[in-house]
Design a protein around this motif. Structure first.
Motif, PDB file in Angstrom:
ATOM      1  N   PHE A   8       0.850  -1.185   0.000  1.00  0.00           N
ATOM      2  CA  PHE A   8       0.000   0.000   0.000  1.00  0.00           C
ATOM      3  C   PHE A   8       0.885   1.233   0.000  1.00  0.00           C
ATOM      4  N   ARG A   9       0.500   2.225  -0.811  1.00  0.00           N
ATOM      5  CA  ARG A   9       1.287   3.459  -0.915  1.00  0.00           C
ATOM      6  C   ARG A   9       0.358   4.656  -0.880  1.00  0.00           C
ATOM      7  N   VAL A  15       2.867  14.740  -6.790  1.00  0.00           N
ATOM      8  CA  VAL A  15       4.052  13.883  -6.724  1.00  0.00           C
ATOM      9  C   VAL A  15       4.110  12.999  -7.971  1.00  0.00           C
ATOM     10  N   THR A  16       5.300  12.874  -8.568  1.00  0.00           N
ATOM     11  CA  THR A  16       5.497  11.986  -9.711  1.00  0.00           C
ATOM     12  C   THR A  16       5.734  10.572  -9.198  1.00  0.00           C
ATOM     13  N   LEU A  17       4.878   9.640  -9.616  1.00  0.00           N
ATOM     14  CA  LEU A  17       5.002   8.243  -9.195  1.00  0.00           C
ATOM     15  C   LEU A  17       6.120   7.552  -9.957  1.00  0.00           C
ATOM     16  N   PHE A  18       6.152   7.800 -11.266  1.00  0.00           N
ATOM     17  CA  PHE A  18       7.263   7.344 -12.097  1.00  0.00           C
ATOM     18  C   PHE A  18       7.284   8.167 -13.375  1.00  0.00           C
ATOM     19  N   SER A  19       8.443   8.154 -14.044  1.00  0.00           N
ATOM     20  CA  SER A  19       8.636   8.945 -15.259  1.00  0.00           C
ATOM     21  C   SER A  19       8.856   8.048 -16.456  1.00  0.00           C
ATOM     22  N   GLN A  20       8.534   8.594 -17.618  1.00  0.00           N
ATOM     23  CA  GLN A  20       8.793   7.872 -18.861  1.00  0.00           C
ATOM     24  C   GLN A  20      10.261   7.466 -18.887  1.00  0.00           C
ATOM     25  N   GLY A  21      10.524   6.214 -19.234  1.00  0.00           N
ATOM     26  CA  GLY A  21      11.889   5.711 -19.307  1.00  0.00           C
ATOM     27  C   GLY A  21      12.343   4.993 -18.052  1.00  0.00           C
ATOM     28  N   ASP A  22      11.628   5.196 -16.930  1.00  0.00           N
ATOM     29  CA  ASP A  22      11.968   4.458 -15.700  1.00  0.00           C
ATOM     30  C   ASP A  22      11.712   2.972 -15.903  1.00  0.00           C
ATOM     31  N   SER A  23      12.384   2.158 -15.120  1.00  0.00           N
ATOM     32  CA  SER A  23      12.119   0.727 -15.201  1.00  0.00           C
ATOM     33  C   SER A  23      10.738   0.456 -14.614  1.00  0.00           C
ATOM     34  N   ASP A  25       8.571  -1.602 -12.509  1.00  0.00           N
ATOM     35  CA  ASP A  25       8.720  -2.639 -11.499  1.00  0.00           C
ATOM     36  C   ASP A  25       7.474  -2.847 -10.652  1.00  0.00           C
ATOM     37  N   MET A  26       6.401  -2.029 -10.880  1.00  0.00           N
ATOM     38  CA  MET A  26       5.183  -2.142 -10.079  1.00  0.00           C
ATOM     39  C   MET A  26       3.940  -1.936 -10.941  1.00  0.00           C
ATOM     40  N   PHE A  27       2.873  -2.620 -10.559  1.00  0.00           N
ATOM     41  CA  PHE A  27       1.531  -2.406 -11.084  1.00  0.00           C
ATOM     42  C   PHE A  27       0.730  -1.776  -9.953  1.00  0.00           C
ATOM     43  N   TYR A  28      -0.125  -0.795 -10.269  1.00  0.00           N
ATOM     44  CA  TYR A  28      -0.860  -0.070  -9.240  1.00  0.00           C
ATOM     45  C   TYR A  28      -2.365  -0.116  -9.513  1.00  0.00           C
ATOM     46  N   VAL A  29      -3.138  -0.094  -8.435  1.00  0.00           N
ATOM     47  CA  VAL A  29      -4.585   0.088  -8.502  1.00  0.00           C
ATOM     48  C   VAL A  29      -4.927   1.223  -7.543  1.00  0.00           C
ATOM     49  N   VAL A  37      -1.801  10.409 -16.439  1.00  0.00           N
ATOM     50  CA  VAL A  37      -0.799   9.702 -17.236  1.00  0.00           C
ATOM     51  C   VAL A  37      -0.432  10.632 -18.381  1.00  0.00           C
ATOM     52  N   ILE A  38       0.836  11.004 -18.439  1.00  0.00           N
ATOM     53  CA  ILE A  38       1.317  11.982 -19.411  1.00  0.00           C
ATOM     54  C   ILE A  38       2.201  11.256 -20.420  1.00  0.00           C
TER      55      ILE A  38
END
Length: 157
Positions: A8-9, A15-23, A25-29, A37-38
């Motif tokens: 849980f997060r 806040v940026t959860l992840f950026s284009q090009g990042d690996s 490693d997680m699926f989120y709901v 989503v940009i």
């Protein structure tokens, strides 16, 4: 089994959860909140993903990097599933869902290619199901939606 591996997060708005090009490693709901989503390209508007929806699976399905940047549009409470657990528990479910959706889209495309006079009753029912939740059509009554499915001509762009 899936309940034992979920994390849980919480992310604050902006806040940026992840950026284009990042690996990937997680699926989120999203349990509460929303994210934007940009996708790359200046002319593309962000896609809003809301409560109850998931995101991040494409990088996990394809073993690739993130194809978009995701930013919390509101304060968000998320469930996360790691790449390994996702692939072990959900990958086949998502692939089957994507295949089913592709078959559905192909069927709708075949119906749309027909002229209004060539459509069967079954064709009209399938078209009605496909448009009823579309933002443009959902404001119309079901009778008007049905009438539109009978007369609309679709153009291939």
């Amino acid at each position: 089994e899936i309940c034992r591996v979920l994390g849980f997060r919480f992310f604050r708005k902006g806040v940026t959860l992840f950026s284009q090009g990042d690996s990937g490693d997680m699926f989120y709901v999203i349990l509460r909140g929303a994210v934007d989503v940009i996708f790359p390209g200046e002319d593309k508007k962000p896609v809003r993903v809301k409560q109850g929806k998931g995101f991040g699976e494409f990088a996990l399905l394809n073993d690739s990097v993130r194809s978009a940047t995701v930013v919390a549009a509101k304060d968000c409470f998320l469930v996360q599933l790691s790449r390994g657990d996702y692939q072990r528990l959900l990958k086949n479910v998502h692939l089957k869902g994507l295949q089913r959706e592709a078959r559905w889209m192909e069927k709708i495309a075949q119906i749309c290619a027909k002229g209004p006079r060539q459509r069967t009753g079954e064709d009209l029912e399938l078209l009605l199901v496909s448009i009823k939740d579309h933002p443009f059509f959902r404001k119309f009554s079901s009778n008007l939606q049905r009438a539109l499915c009978k007369v609309l001509e679709f153009q291939t762009l």
